[in-house]
Enzyme design. Structure first.
Site, PDB file in Angstrom:
ATOM      1  N   MET A 172       3.024  -0.862  -6.574  1.00 35.68           N
ATOM      2  CA  MET A 172       4.398  -1.106  -6.110  1.00 35.68           C
ATOM      3  C   MET A 172       4.435  -1.997  -4.871  1.00 35.68           C
ATOM      4  O   MET A 172       5.444  -2.074  -4.177  1.00 35.68           O
ATOM      5  CB  MET A 172       5.110   0.221  -5.843  1.00 35.68           C
ATOM      6  CG  MET A 172       5.222   1.068  -7.116  1.00 35.68           C
ATOM      7  SD  MET A 172       6.310   2.472  -6.940  1.00 35.68           S
ATOM      8  CE  MET A 172       7.917   1.686  -7.006  1.00 35.68           C
ATOM      9  N   LYS A 232       8.366  -2.515  -5.209  1.00 39.33           N
ATOM     10  CA  LYS A 232       8.820  -3.271  -6.393  1.00 39.33           C
ATOM     11  C   LYS A 232       8.282  -2.639  -7.666  1.00 39.33           C
ATOM     12  O   LYS A 232       7.282  -1.915  -7.661  1.00 39.33           O
ATOM     13  CB  LYS A 232       8.395  -4.735  -6.312  1.00 39.33           C
ATOM     14  CG  LYS A 232       6.884  -5.009  -6.229  1.00 39.33           C
ATOM     15  CD  LYS A 232       6.126  -5.032  -7.529  1.00 39.33           C
ATOM     16  CE  LYS A 232       4.629  -5.231  -7.354  1.00 39.33           C
ATOM     17  NZ  LYS A 232       3.802  -4.935  -8.493  1.00 39.33           N
ATOM     18  N   ASP A 287       2.261 -10.967  -3.723  1.00 39.54           N
ATOM     19  CA  ASP A 287       3.513 -10.214  -3.802  1.00 39.54           C
ATOM     20  C   ASP A 287       4.331 -10.270  -2.509  1.00 39.54           C
ATOM     21  O   ASP A 287       5.454  -9.758  -2.464  1.00 39.54           O
ATOM     22  CB  ASP A 287       3.232  -8.733  -4.114  1.00 39.54           C
ATOM     23  CG  ASP A 287       2.704  -8.527  -5.526  1.00 39.54           C
ATOM     24  OD1 ASP A 287       2.850  -9.445  -6.355  1.00 39.54           O
ATOM     25  OD2 ASP A 287       2.149  -7.443  -5.783  1.00 39.54           O
TER      26      ASP A 287
HETATM   27  P1  ATP Z   1       0.074  -4.575  -5.640  1.00 34.18           P
HETATM   28  O1  ATP Z   1       1.146  -3.936  -6.451  1.00 34.18           O
HETATM   29  O2  ATP Z   1       0.574  -5.673  -4.730  1.00 34.18           O
HETATM   30  O3  ATP Z   1      -1.152  -4.960  -6.403  1.00 34.18           O
HETATM   31  P2  ATP Z   1      -0.546  -1.954  -4.737  1.00 34.18           P
HETATM   32  O4  ATP Z   1       0.817  -1.396  -4.541  1.00 34.18           O
HETATM   33  O5  ATP Z   1      -1.257  -1.570  -5.978  1.00 34.18           O
HETATM   34  O6  ATP Z   1      -0.453  -3.511  -4.593  1.00 34.18           O
HETATM   35  P3  ATP Z   1      -1.176  -1.411  -2.005  1.00 34.18           P
HETATM   36  O7  ATP Z   1      -0.416  -0.176  -1.665  1.00 34.18           O
HETATM   37  O8  ATP Z   1      -0.663  -2.693  -1.511  1.00 34.18           O
HETATM   38  O9  ATP Z   1      -1.431  -1.512  -3.572  1.00 34.18           O
HETATM   39  O10 ATP Z   1      -2.656  -1.145  -1.518  1.00 34.18           O
HETATM   40  C1  ATP Z   1      -3.797  -1.782  -2.082  1.00 34.18           C
HETATM   41  C2  ATP Z   1      -4.929  -1.659  -1.081  1.00 34.18           C
HETATM   42  O11 ATP Z   1      -4.602  -2.456   0.056  1.00 34.18           O
HETATM   43  C3  ATP Z   1      -5.109  -0.252  -0.539  1.00 34.18           C
HETATM   44  O12 ATP Z   1      -6.052   0.440  -1.289  1.00 34.18           O
HETATM   45  C4  ATP Z   1      -5.542  -0.463   0.903  1.00 34.18           C
HETATM   46  O13 ATP Z   1      -6.927  -0.397   1.016  1.00 34.18           O
HETATM   47  C5  ATP Z   1      -5.134  -1.887   1.236  1.00 34.18           C
HETATM   48  N1  ATP Z   1      -4.060  -2.002   2.280  1.00 34.18           N
HETATM   49  C6  ATP Z   1      -4.056  -2.922   3.256  1.00 34.18           C
HETATM   50  N2  ATP Z   1      -2.962  -2.816   4.022  1.00 34.18           N
HETATM   51  C7  ATP Z   1      -2.237  -1.810   3.526  1.00 34.18           C
HETATM   52  C8  ATP Z   1      -0.989  -1.234   3.907  1.00 34.18           C
HETATM   53  N3  ATP Z   1      -0.284  -1.682   4.956  1.00 34.18           N
HETATM   54  N4  ATP Z   1      -0.527  -0.220   3.145  1.00 34.18           N
HETATM   55  C9  ATP Z   1      -1.236   0.215   2.083  1.00 34.18           C
HETATM   56  N5  ATP Z   1      -2.427  -0.273   1.710  1.00 34.18           N
HETATM   57  C10 ATP Z   1      -2.930  -1.290   2.401  1.00 34.18           C
END
Ligand code: ATP
Length: 308
Positions: A109, A13, A146
């Site tokens: 995202m 997203k 999210d």
């Molecule tokens: P958001 O936009 O919801 O804040 P994000 O996209 O910034 O999230 P994610 O890719 O969801 O971040 O990852 C955040 C943290 O979650 C990572 O640093 C990792 O340690 C942890 N994590 C747990 N499960 C997963 C997964 N299936 N894929 C990626 N990261 C994960």
């Protein structure tokens, strides 16, 4: 030996708007956001296994070009989602969860949330639980703010901590260019920096922008580009100053709008159409300020079973 499997495709997203209000007593911030699901997808495959001798119910396998930073233990959000489903529905079959990852990790995202969403939708199908989308979104909200949107997809307004969804009246398809960073940013750290930067300021309740909603209703990409807004952007740029340069370069090359996606560090640029998006990819790549640039379009549907 595996008996059955279901694969669910889940989108990443971008937040077209992220309005951050005051911090609540539970530690979360009250937000008003407009999510759009974009065509960067993870595939979550859940397979029933009869290997009951393992000491945990689920095994997680990650397939990714850069698996760095993705946990393969119980802290993986897909694992947490599966665990929650087991507790709620008194399940006891062993499962293998395999994630084919394309959504940037810790990139703002919602990649982890997408994997939790994929796990819930896959288990509903695999185990014939018969849950409605609304019920799955409700379960998802217990895992993360999210997750409901990763299930719903499309374009939607999120309030509360982002988990209370209302579909947004949106027309048109939009061409996006994403400048990815190899090092993620921590969402709690960005909110902490946001609080620090706003210390002593009067923070009003978060609002969805009327000009942004109008742009979406009229499928006006130029107006949408101007209306993109993210209250976490100053915090993300404060912690990662290189993001300002990336934003400037994209705008200099004619993007309709540029914004840090969620808590960053991914930077999203809106292009006029697919050709313009391709030009932007070339320009950003040759500028040398970004390592990895990808195109995507939005809105796309939420978590969808693609193979069973
Ligand atoms: P958001 O936009 O919801 O804040 P994000 O996209 O910034 O999230 P994610 O890719 O969801 O971040 O990852 C955040 C943290 O979650 C990572 O640093 C990792 O340690 C942890 N994590 C747990 N499960 C997963 C997964 N299936 N894929 C990626 N990261 C994960």
């Amino acid at each position: 030996m595996a008996h059955h499997h279901v694969t669910v495709r889940v989108p990443g997203k971008v937040n077209l708007q992220l309005s951050v209000g005051p911090k609540r007593s539970d530690g979360f911030h009250e937000i008003a956001t407009v999510f759009q699901a974009v065509s960067l997808f993870d595939d979550v495959k859940v397979t029933l296994s009869d290997e009951m001798d393992r000491d945990q119910l689920f095994a997680i396998e990650i397939k990714a070009d850069h698996p760095h930073g993705i946990p393969t233990d119980r802290s993986n959000l897909a694992y947490l989602a599966a665990d929650l489903m087991y507790k709620k529905f008194n399940l006891d079959d062993a499962l293998d969860i395999s994630i084919n990852k394309n959504i940037p990790v810790a990139g703002g995202m919602a990649g982890g949330s997408a994997n939790a969403a994929g796990g819930i939708v896959a288990m509903d199908s695999l185990l014939s639980l018969g849950l409605s989308r609304a019920e799955m979104e409700e379960i998802g909200s217990e895992i993360g703010s999210d997750v409901p949107f990763s299930i719903a997809g499309g374009t939607a307004i999120g309030t509360g901590r982002g988990e209370q969804l209302t579909p947004a009246l949106a027309r048109g398809s939009y061409s996006w260019v994403f400048a990815l960073s190899s090092n993620g940013l921590s969402t709690p750290a960005i909110y902490g920096e946001c609080d620090r930067l706003r210390e002593g300021m009067e923070i009003s309740s978060p609002q969805v922008s009327e000009s942004l909603m109008h742009a979406l209703r009229s499928a006006d990409a130029k107006a949408l580009g101007k209306a993109l807004q993210n209250d976490l952007q100053p915090a993300a740029c404060s912690i990662r100053p290189a993001l300002r340069l990336i934003l400037d370069v994209g705008m200099d090359y004619g993007a309709l709008g540029g914004i840090v996606s969620g808590s960053g560090p991914t930077v999203a640029f809106l292009a006029e159409d697919e050709d313009h998006a391709l030009d932007l990819v070339v320009a950003l790549t040759s500028s040398g300020v970004v390592g990895n640039v990808v195109r995507a379009s939005g809105p796309v549907v939420g978590a969808t079973v693609i193979d069973r």
